[in-house]
Enzyme design. Structure first.
Site, mmCIF file in Angstrom:
data_model
loop_
_atom_site.group_PDB
_atom_site.id
_atom_site.type_symbol
_atom_site.label_atom_id
_atom_site.label_comp_id
_atom_site.label_asym_id
_atom_site.label_seq_id
_atom_site.Cartn_x
_atom_site.Cartn_y
_atom_site.Cartn_z
ATOM 1 N N VAL A 1 -3.256 0.315 -0.377
ATOM 2 C CA VAL A 1 -4.472 1.017 -0.810
ATOM 3 C C VAL A 1 -4.995 1.868 0.346
ATOM 4 O O VAL A 1 -5.155 1.394 1.474
ATOM 5 C CB VAL A 1 -5.542 0.008 -1.280
ATOM 6 N N LYS A 2 -5.249 3.139 0.007
ATOM 7 C CA LYS A 2 -5.759 4.063 1.019
ATOM 8 C C LYS A 2 -7.269 4.202 0.858
ATOM 9 O O LYS A 2 -7.760 4.473 -0.250
ATOM 10 C CB LYS A 2 -5.135 5.432 0.757
ATOM 11 N N VAL A 3 -7.987 4.018 1.957
ATOM 12 C CA VAL A 3 -9.444 4.224 1.919
ATOM 13 C C VAL A 3 -9.816 5.211 3.029
ATOM 14 O O VAL A 3 -9.142 5.270 4.053
ATOM 15 C CB VAL A 3 -10.225 2.892 2.117
#
Ligand code: G3P
Length: 256
Positions: free
Chosen positions: A117-119
């Site tokens: 997951v990219k934040v």
């Protein structure tokens, strides 16, 4: 230090990158990794399929702009990519507050076990990074433009931090200098920071070479640049000459 690898460090008196005397000091990433990993920076499934066939691809990164370019359904695209690629596939949240990032991040992580997951590198993003990581989800903290930001990403438990070198170069900064600073900082703490440096916003082969010389863990490379890496005019010229000479011998290898 890996055998014979060239290392760079940041010299405070120099605006550039200098060769270091030392190495990475046995960081966690170093102990775990089989050299620099190559990810492809695209959401184009056909491109990815072709590159997977080379056996050189370690993972994929996507972002909202890359997914928008495909004109396709986000979840469908990601499912297809995750099935094609055995390595990590980064999928970015679109929310900006921590709670919504957590909801979106958990949904994305359900797509496949190889989702990262990219934040974004904001306070909310860092809080989401910490919570997702604690829940066993791999996080790539993206939109990193300084060593200070990368230090925070490591403190928040990011699996990857993504410094955007091309966008820094675009505004007259030295993107690779930032990568070298991050490498130096992470290495100062041996294996304490498990965060891998994923060099992003790569525009040309020299960015890949510079990232490898610094000892970045991953380069995420647009398909076009990946193809440029293999090309050399002297290779083409040399091959043509060898084949012409071989033909003169009238021999075949396969029939022997
Ligand atoms: O995926 C993040 C990054 O690689 C984007 O690159 O070319 O849009 O600056 P770019």
């Amino acid at each position: 230090m890996r055998g014979g690898a060239i290392r760079y460090t940041v010299a405070t008196e120099s605006p550039g990158i200098k060769r270091a005397a030392g190495g990475r000091g046995g960081s966690k990433a170093e102990r775990a990794g089989p050299g620099m990993k190559f990810f492809v920076d695209t959401a184009d499934v056909d491109e990815i399929r072709e590159l997977v066939d080379t056996g050189l691809l370690d993972g994929v990164t996507t972002n909202p702009s890359l997914v928008a370019k495909t004109g396709r359904d986000f979840f469908e695209v990601l499912k297809e990519i995750c099935a094609l690629v055995p390595g990590p596939v980064s999928a970015e949240v679109a929310a900006t507050d921590t709670d919504s990032m957590l909801t979106e991040g958990r949904k994305l992580a359900e797509i496949a076990s190889n989702i990262t997951v990219k934040v974004p590198l904001t306070w909310d993003g860092l809080k989401a990074c910490r919570a997702l990581t604690q829940g066993g989800i791999r996080v790539n903290v993206t939109l990193c433009f300084s060593a200070a930001q990368a230090l925070l990403a490591a403190k928040a438990g990011a699996h990857y931090v993504s410094p955007f070198v091309g966008r820094l170069d675009d505004i007259g900064h030295d993107g690779m200098q930032v990568v070298a600073e991050i490498r130096e900082i992470y290495d100062n703490y041996g294996g304490d920071f498990g965060t891998e440096i994923l060099v992003a916003s790569i525009r040309h082969p020299m960015h890949v070479i510079a990232a490898a010389r610094i000892g970045a863990d991953v380069a995420t490379v647009p398909p076009k640049v990946l193809r440029q890496l293999v090309s050399h005019t002297l290779t083409d010229k040399g091959l043509a000459a060898f084949l012409a000479d071989w033909e003169k011998t009238g021999q075949t290898i396969a029939d022997k």
